[in-house]
Design an enzyme around this catalytic site. Structure first.
Site, mmCIF file in Angstrom:
data_model
loop_
_atom_site.group_PDB
_atom_site.id
_atom_site.type_symbol
_atom_site.label_atom_id
_atom_site.label_comp_id
_atom_site.label_asym_id
_atom_site.label_seq_id
_atom_site.Cartn_x
_atom_site.Cartn_y
_atom_site.Cartn_z
ATOM 1 N N HIS A 122 -50.600 76.434 50.832
ATOM 2 C CA HIS A 122 -51.967 75.938 50.588
ATOM 3 C C HIS A 122 -52.965 77.058 50.296
ATOM 4 O O HIS A 122 -54.084 76.785 49.868
ATOM 5 C CB HIS A 122 -52.481 75.149 51.801
ATOM 6 C CG HIS A 122 -51.727 73.889 52.064
ATOM 7 N ND1 HIS A 122 -51.551 72.904 51.112
ATOM 8 C CD2 HIS A 122 -51.074 73.446 53.178
ATOM 9 C CE1 HIS A 122 -50.828 71.922 51.630
ATOM 10 N NE2 HIS A 122 -50.522 72.217 52.878
ATOM 11 N N ASP A 157 -42.046 70.491 50.810
ATOM 12 C CA ASP A 157 -42.953 70.208 51.928
ATOM 13 C C ASP A 157 -43.634 68.860 51.639
ATOM 14 O O ASP A 157 -43.851 68.514 50.476
ATOM 15 C CB ASP A 157 -43.999 71.326 52.011
ATOM 16 C CG ASP A 157 -44.864 71.229 53.266
ATOM 17 O OD1 ASP A 157 -44.601 71.968 54.220
ATOM 18 O OD2 ASP A 157 -45.821 70.411 53.263
ATOM 19 N N HIS A 159 -46.575 68.033 51.961
ATOM 20 C CA HIS A 159 -47.899 68.234 51.354
ATOM 21 C C HIS A 159 -47.763 68.946 50.018
ATOM 22 O O HIS A 159 -46.870 69.785 49.851
ATOM 23 C CB HIS A 159 -48.774 69.090 52.280
ATOM 24 C CG HIS A 159 -48.938 68.523 53.649
ATOM 25 N ND1 HIS A 159 -48.169 68.933 54.727
ATOM 26 C CD2 HIS A 159 -49.775 67.565 54.114
ATOM 27 C CE1 HIS A 159 -48.530 68.240 55.806
ATOM 28 N NE2 HIS A 159 -49.500 67.404 55.463
ATOM 29 N N ASP A 244 -41.716 68.683 56.921
ATOM 30 C CA ASP A 244 -42.610 67.607 57.353
ATOM 31 C C ASP A 244 -42.435 66.314 56.555
ATOM 32 O O ASP A 244 -43.144 65.341 56.796
ATOM 33 C CB ASP A 244 -44.076 68.073 57.383
ATOM 34 C CG ASP A 244 -44.449 68.974 56.237
ATOM 35 O OD1 ASP A 244 -43.665 69.070 55.275
ATOM 36 O OD2 ASP A 244 -45.540 69.579 56.295
HETATM 37 ZN ZN LIG Z 1 -46.776 70.484 54.947
#
Ligand SMILES: [Zn+2]
Length: 336
Positions: A122, A157, A159, A244
């Site tokens: 991120h 991931d 996200h 995740d």
């Molecule tokens: Zn994540």
């Protein structure tokens, strides 16, 4: 096949507030499970990143801000992203782990598994976010690109890796493929985000709705991720290896089982020359799932899994977005 486990003790000194999901025990669970597995594990200490290399991904002013903020006592960089003084050293060694893995795999056979904190995907050029300070995988990709290699980053991931995508948005030598939950944090990663200029097509996003079944996820992975990777023919595959999207993860809403990470990892090995895959720990917040899925990933990377039978049909609400992804990705790549 040797498993090169690259970590650093500063990962354990990067402390977050009580109750924060991105905690020290994540990395101790991963390392414990990997070392207790039957794999031939060789442990390495990650060096601090070269500052010149770090500056290819992050502005110097931002790097200096992180240094001053951490060493000045730390605190919250944003509502999610907390640091202590040692976080500065943790971040430098986390960013140095991948380039070290590259050098290692140029000399020795095996696969590399980077288990460090803080995570990275991120982190933007001049902004920390989502528990990330420096974009570890982007720094490594930059190291390879400087040497003229073609690099694919596969980000599974749960996200979307906004920072990684933005680092290489106009670049045609870096393929960024992300399969993630959407809509979800950080809000980016829709199918129409495909790159810009000569880089159009080299960003590939597969956004899946929360609740998507493992079977639909895997069907989307084999139908979209694998053909694009095969056609791109990378010299290296770097994996933003978050756990995740695991069914037991408390933050994510997807449903993968541990073994499925082995399936995907094993598929990636087939698209690159030997010894050219590096997995980077990103998210994943269930401690047991982290350990179990890490070992499954290594089973896949070292070819110690039974031949998977990939599902072919995407069902439910995921079918509609996968159709949109097929249409968008099909403008740039040969997919069915
Ligand atoms: Zn994540």
């Amino acid at each position: 096949m040797a498993v090169h486990l690259i970590t650093h003790d500063f990962s354990l000194a990067h402390r977050t507030p009580a109750g924060h999901p991105e905690r020290v025990e994540r990395v101790t669970s991963v390392i414990g499970a990997v070392k207790a597995s039957s794999h031939d594990v060789v442990e390495w200490d990650a060096p601090a990143v070269d500052m010149g290399l770090l500056e290819t991904i992050h502005d110097r002013s931002y790097i200096e801000h992180i240094q001053a903020f951490c060493l000045g006592g730390g605190g919250a960089l944003d509502p999610d992203t907390h640091v202590v003084p040692a976080s500065w050293h943790a971040a430098l060694h986390a960013a140095g782990a991948g380039p070290f893995a590259v050098d290692l795999l140029r000399k020795r056979s095996g696969t590399a598994f980077v288990a460090v904190r803080p995570p990275g995907h991120h982190a933007e050029r001049h902004q920390a976010m989502g528990f990330c300070l420096f974009n570890n995988i982007a720094v490594t990709a930059s190291y390879l690109l400087e040497k003229g290699d073609k690099v694919a980053i596969v980000d599974w991931d749960v996200h979307h890796g906004n920072g990684t995508q933005h680092s290489f948005y106009p670049n045609q030598d870096l393929l960024y493929v992300s399969i993630h939950e959407f809509p979800f944090y950080p809000g980016t990663g829709w199918v129409t985000e495909v790159g810009e200029g000569v880089g159009r097509g080299a960003t590939v996003n597969i956004p899946l709705p929360g609740g998507t079944s493992a079977s639909s996820y895997l069907a989307a992975f084999s139908r979209l991720v694998m053909p694009v990777l095969t056609e791109f023919r990378p010299d290296w595959v770097l994996v933003s290896n978050g756990y995740d999207a695991h069914v037991r993860d408390p933050l994510g809403g997807l449903n993968l089982e541990s073994d499925h990470y082995g399936w995907m990892a094993n598929a990636l090995v087939s698209v690159v020359p030997s010894n050219r895959v590096i997995a980077f720990l990103e998210g994943g917040y269930d401690l047991d799932a982290l350990g179990e899925a890490s070992v499954a990933t290594l089973d896949g990377l070292t070819g110690q899994i039974a031949e998977p039978v990939w599902p072919t049909e995407v069902q439910g609400s995921a079918a509609k977005v996968v159709d949109l992804a097929v249409e968008e990705i099909g403008r740039h790549w040969k997919i069915r």
